[in-house]
Every structure is written in structure tokens, then in C-alpha cells.
Design a protein around this motif. Structure first.
Motif, PDB file in Angstrom:
ATOM      1  N   ALA A  82     -30.273  -6.963  -4.360  1.00 52.18           N
ATOM      2  CA  ALA A  82     -32.045  -8.086  -4.163  1.00 52.18           C
ATOM      3  C   ALA A  82     -32.715  -8.123  -3.613  1.00 52.18           C
ATOM      4  O   ALA A  82     -32.566  -7.839  -2.572  1.00 52.18           O
ATOM      5  N   ILE A  83     -34.026  -7.754  -3.676  1.00 50.77           N
ATOM      6  CA  ILE A  83     -35.613  -7.517  -2.973  1.00 50.77           C
ATOM      7  C   ILE A  83     -36.247  -9.110  -3.187  1.00 50.77           C
ATOM      8  O   ILE A  83     -36.502  -8.658  -4.591  1.00 50.77           O
ATOM      9  N   THR A  84     -36.628 -10.207  -3.299  1.00 54.68           N
ATOM     10  CA  THR A  84     -37.917 -10.562  -3.562  1.00 54.68           C
ATOM     11  C   THR A  84     -38.946 -11.076  -2.794  1.00 54.68           C
ATOM     12  O   THR A  84     -38.202 -11.206  -2.047  1.00 54.68           O
ATOM     13  N   SER A  96     -39.495 -23.305   2.974  1.00 56.26           N
ATOM     14  CA  SER A  96     -39.772 -22.462   4.309  1.00 56.26           C
ATOM     15  C   SER A  96     -38.847 -21.498   5.057  1.00 56.26           C
ATOM     16  O   SER A  96     -38.824 -20.391   5.545  1.00 56.26           O
ATOM     17  N   MET A  97     -38.078 -22.333   5.028  1.00 60.00           N
ATOM     18  CA  MET A  97     -36.751 -21.967   6.146  1.00 60.00           C
ATOM     19  C   MET A  97     -36.389 -19.887   5.302  1.00 60.00           C
ATOM     20  O   MET A  97     -36.116 -19.368   6.506  1.00 60.00           O
ATOM     21  N   LEU A  98     -36.771 -19.658   4.066  1.00 59.10           N
ATOM     22  CA  LEU A  98     -36.355 -18.729   3.563  1.00 59.10           C
ATOM     23  C   LEU A  98     -37.770 -17.381   3.754  1.00 59.10           C
ATOM     24  O   LEU A  98     -37.575 -15.962   3.844  1.00 59.10           O
ATOM     25  N   SER A  99     -38.532 -17.741   4.540  1.00 59.33           N
ATOM     26  CA  SER A  99     -39.620 -17.082   4.209  1.00 59.33           C
ATOM     27  C   SER A  99     -39.679 -15.441   5.141  1.00 59.33           C
ATOM     28  O   SER A  99     -40.061 -15.050   5.416  1.00 59.33           O
ATOM     29  N   GLY A 100     -38.781 -15.827   6.517  1.00 63.65           N
ATOM     30  CA  GLY A 100     -37.701 -14.374   7.422  1.00 63.65           C
ATOM     31  C   GLY A 100     -37.235 -13.259   6.716  1.00 63.65           C
ATOM     32  O   GLY A 100     -37.192 -12.682   6.685  1.00 63.65           O
ATOM     33  N   SER A 103     -39.516 -10.608   1.282  1.00 62.43           N
ATOM     34  CA  SER A 103     -39.324  -9.302   0.968  1.00 62.43           C
ATOM     35  C   SER A 103     -38.142  -8.117   1.862  1.00 62.43           C
ATOM     36  O   SER A 103     -38.811  -7.059   1.626  1.00 62.43           O
ATOM     37  N   LYS A 104     -36.802  -9.023   1.906  1.00 62.83           N
ATOM     38  CA  LYS A 104     -36.041  -7.841   2.711  1.00 62.83           C
ATOM     39  C   LYS A 104     -35.081  -8.063   1.886  1.00 62.83           C
ATOM     40  O   LYS A 104     -34.612  -8.833   1.131  1.00 62.83           O
ATOM     41  N   PRO A 105     -34.261  -6.606   1.675  1.00 63.53           N
ATOM     42  CA  PRO A 105     -32.724  -7.077   1.016  1.00 63.53           C
ATOM     43  C   PRO A 105     -31.818  -7.627   0.878  1.00 63.53           C
ATOM     44  O   PRO A 105     -31.368  -7.984   2.524  1.00 63.53           O
ATOM     45  N   VAL A 106     -31.246  -8.094   0.088  1.00 62.15           N
ATOM     46  CA  VAL A 106     -30.020  -8.372   0.041  1.00 62.15           C
ATOM     47  C   VAL A 106     -28.700  -8.595  -0.334  1.00 62.15           C
ATOM     48  O   VAL A 106     -29.235  -7.798  -1.886  1.00 62.15           O
ATOM     49  N   LEU A 107     -28.173  -7.341   0.161  1.00 63.87           N
ATOM     50  CA  LEU A 107     -26.664  -7.480  -1.050  1.00 63.87           C
ATOM     51  C   LEU A 107     -26.198  -8.717  -1.603  1.00 63.87           C
ATOM     52  O   LEU A 107     -25.351  -9.926  -0.952  1.00 63.87           O
ATOM     53  N   ILE A 108     -26.192  -8.707  -2.902  1.00 64.42           N
ATOM     54  CA  ILE A 108     -25.260 -10.205  -3.394  1.00 64.42           C
ATOM     55  C   ILE A 108     -23.377 -10.275  -4.129  1.00 64.42           C
ATOM     56  O   ILE A 108     -22.763  -9.094  -4.801  1.00 64.42           O
TER      57      ILE A 108
END
Length: 136
Positions: A82-84, A96-100, A103-108
Motif C-alpha cells: 500500500a502507498i497512502t 502527525s507521527m505518520l507524516s514521515g 507516500s511511502k510503500p509498505v508491505l502489509i
């Protein structure tokens, strides 16, 4: 759709903690924000599924994922990427801790739960259980 295992809809629900993670405590059951994305199959994709042999690699990959992925098949389920992108952090109630990670990919992998209900495939992602260093 033309294949019984390819859903008409994909729903991805992110359960996001509203507070900063604790390094000393186990994942919390603190308050959370749930962000839900709903995707519907297009006529173009349905047409491509009708002729899978000549379909693009992306369509073939989606068909394989829908056919094989389940909570029991964690190897295939864990290929969900996913890329949100959130463009208005100041206007929405997302930590706000998620701002970093925007737009970065993550495998679930282990934190995702895959459910099929009729013509809907649902991926629930529990960010509460992500390792501290990922959530920090």
C-alpha cells in the motif's frame, strides 16, 4: 466479474493510533482513527480479466492475489503493498507521527487481516501492532 475469486470491490481499512507509540509498552488499544478506502473494478479491468492470457502483468498479478491470498496463506497475503498519500494533514485527524511515511510503500504482512464477503475483498490493517520503530 468474470472470475469468481476476483472481487468487484476492494476495501482497505487502516486502524491508526491517535497517540505516539510507547517503546516500553506492548501495542496499545488506545483511541484510534479508522481511514477506509473503497475501490471498484472498472469495465476495462473486467474486460482484461475476460481474456487473462493477453492481459497486462498487473491484471495477472491481481487475479493471482485474489485467487491465492487469505489469512491462511500468509505468504501471498503478505505481498499486499500500500502507498497512502494524505495531502491535508492539518485538516484531518490523522496522527502527525505518520507524516514521515506519507507516500511511502509498505508491505502489509502480519498486521493485515483479509476477509472475503460476497463480491468484496477487505484488508484491515492494524497499525497498533506495528513494531515501535515503524510507528515512531
Amino acid at each position: 466479474t468474470h472470475f469468481e475469486h476476483v472481487p468487484r470491490y476492494l476495501v482497505v481499512a487502516w486502524n491508526l493510533p491517535t497517540g505516539a507509540p510507547s517503546m516500553m509498552n506492548a501495542p496499545s488499544s488506545a483511541a484510534e482513527v479508522c481511514v477506509v478506502y473503497t475501490f471498484g473494478i472498472t469495465a476495462e479491468t473486467a474486460g482484461a480479466l475476460a481474456d487473462l492470457e493477453s492481459a497486462s502483468p498487473a491484471i495477472k498479478l491481481w487475479e493471482t492475489y485474489c485467487r491465492e491470498a487469505s489469512d491462511e496463506n500468509s505468504e501471498m497475503k503478505g505481498r499486499f503493498k500500500a502507498i497512502t498519500t494524505i495531502v491535508n494533514f492539518s485538516e484531518v485527524n490523522v496522527p502527525s507521527m505518520l507524516s514521515g511515511y506519507n507516500s511511502k510503500p509498505v508491505l502489509i504482512k502480519k498486521t493485515g487481516s483479509l476477509t472475503r464477503r460476497g463480491d468484496v475483498l477487505e484488508m484491515n490493517v492494524n497499525v497498533h501492532t506495528w513494531p515501535f520503530t515503524t510507528r515512531k
